[in-house]
Write a protein that holds these residues in place. Structure first.
Motif, mmCIF file in Angstrom:
data_model
loop_
_atom_site.group_PDB
_atom_site.id
_atom_site.type_symbol
_atom_site.label_atom_id
_atom_site.label_comp_id
_atom_site.label_asym_id
_atom_site.label_seq_id
_atom_site.Cartn_x
_atom_site.Cartn_y
_atom_site.Cartn_z
ATOM 1 N N CYS A 78 -9.401 -5.602 1.535
ATOM 2 C CA CYS A 78 -9.253 -5.003 0.200
ATOM 3 C C CYS A 78 -9.516 -6.057 -0.879
ATOM 4 N N GLU A 88 -9.725 -2.835 7.229
ATOM 5 C CA GLU A 88 -9.946 -2.360 5.864
ATOM 6 C C GLU A 88 -8.819 -2.800 4.930
ATOM 7 N N CYS A 117 -8.679 1.123 -3.469
ATOM 8 C CA CYS A 117 -9.094 1.451 -2.104
ATOM 9 C C CYS A 117 -8.337 2.672 -1.588
ATOM 10 N N TYR A 128 -3.424 4.013 0.136
ATOM 11 C CA TYR A 128 -3.943 3.605 -1.166
ATOM 12 C C TYR A 128 -3.443 2.204 -1.485
ATOM 13 N N CYS A 129 -4.343 1.328 -1.898
ATOM 14 C CA CYS A 129 -3.914 -0.016 -2.290
ATOM 15 C C CYS A 129 -3.196 0.072 -3.639
ATOM 16 N N VAL A 188 -8.065 4.685 2.128
ATOM 17 C CA VAL A 188 -8.428 4.638 3.535
ATOM 18 C C VAL A 188 -7.839 5.854 4.240
ATOM 19 N N TRP A 206 0.845 -1.193 0.000
ATOM 20 C CA TRP A 206 0.000 0.000 0.000
ATOM 21 C C TRP A 206 0.881 1.244 0.000
#
Length: 91
Positions: free
Chosen positions: A84, A80, A59, A50-51, A61, A36
Motif C-alpha cells: 500500500c 497488497e 486502497c 480499506y487502507c 482490496v 485497515w
C-alpha cells in the motif's frame, strides 16, 4: 414531535464476523493491526479491506469467501496490504 433513535448505543462496537478460512482470517487480522478497515458484505466478495486513506485514492482490496486456493488468496492479501502506498510512517 420527532424523536431521534440511535441504531447502536455509543461506546459499544460490534465485532465483525470471522472469515471461515483461518489463513485468510489471519491476513484480515494483520490488516486490522496496521489500521485497515474491514467492511463485510458485497456482491461477490465476503468483504473489503480499506487502507486508512479516506480519499478516492485509498486502497480497496476484495476478500473472497471461497477462493480456489485460500492459502494463495491469503498470501495475495498480505502482499497488497504491504505494498500500500499510503502506509503510515512509524513513530
Amino acid at each position: 414531535m420527532i424523536q431521534q433513535i440511535d441504531e447502536k448505543p455509543k461506546g459499544i462496537a460490534m465485532a465483525r464476523p470471522r472469515h471461515p478460512n483461518k489463513e485468510i482470517e489471519a491476513s484480515i487480522q494483520y490488516a486490522e493491526s496496521l489500521g485497515w478497515r474491514v467492511l463485510v458484505g458485497g456482491s461477490h466478495a465476503w468483504g473489503f479491506l480499506y487502507c486508512h486513506e479516506q480519499a478516492r485514492t485509498g486502497c480497496r482490496v476484495p476478500v473472497y469467501s471461497t477462493p480456489r486456493s485460500p492459502e494463495n488468496h491469503a498470501r495475495r492479501l498480505r502482499k497488497e496490504i504491504d505494498s500500500c502506498p499510503h502506509q503510515r510512517e512509524g513513530p
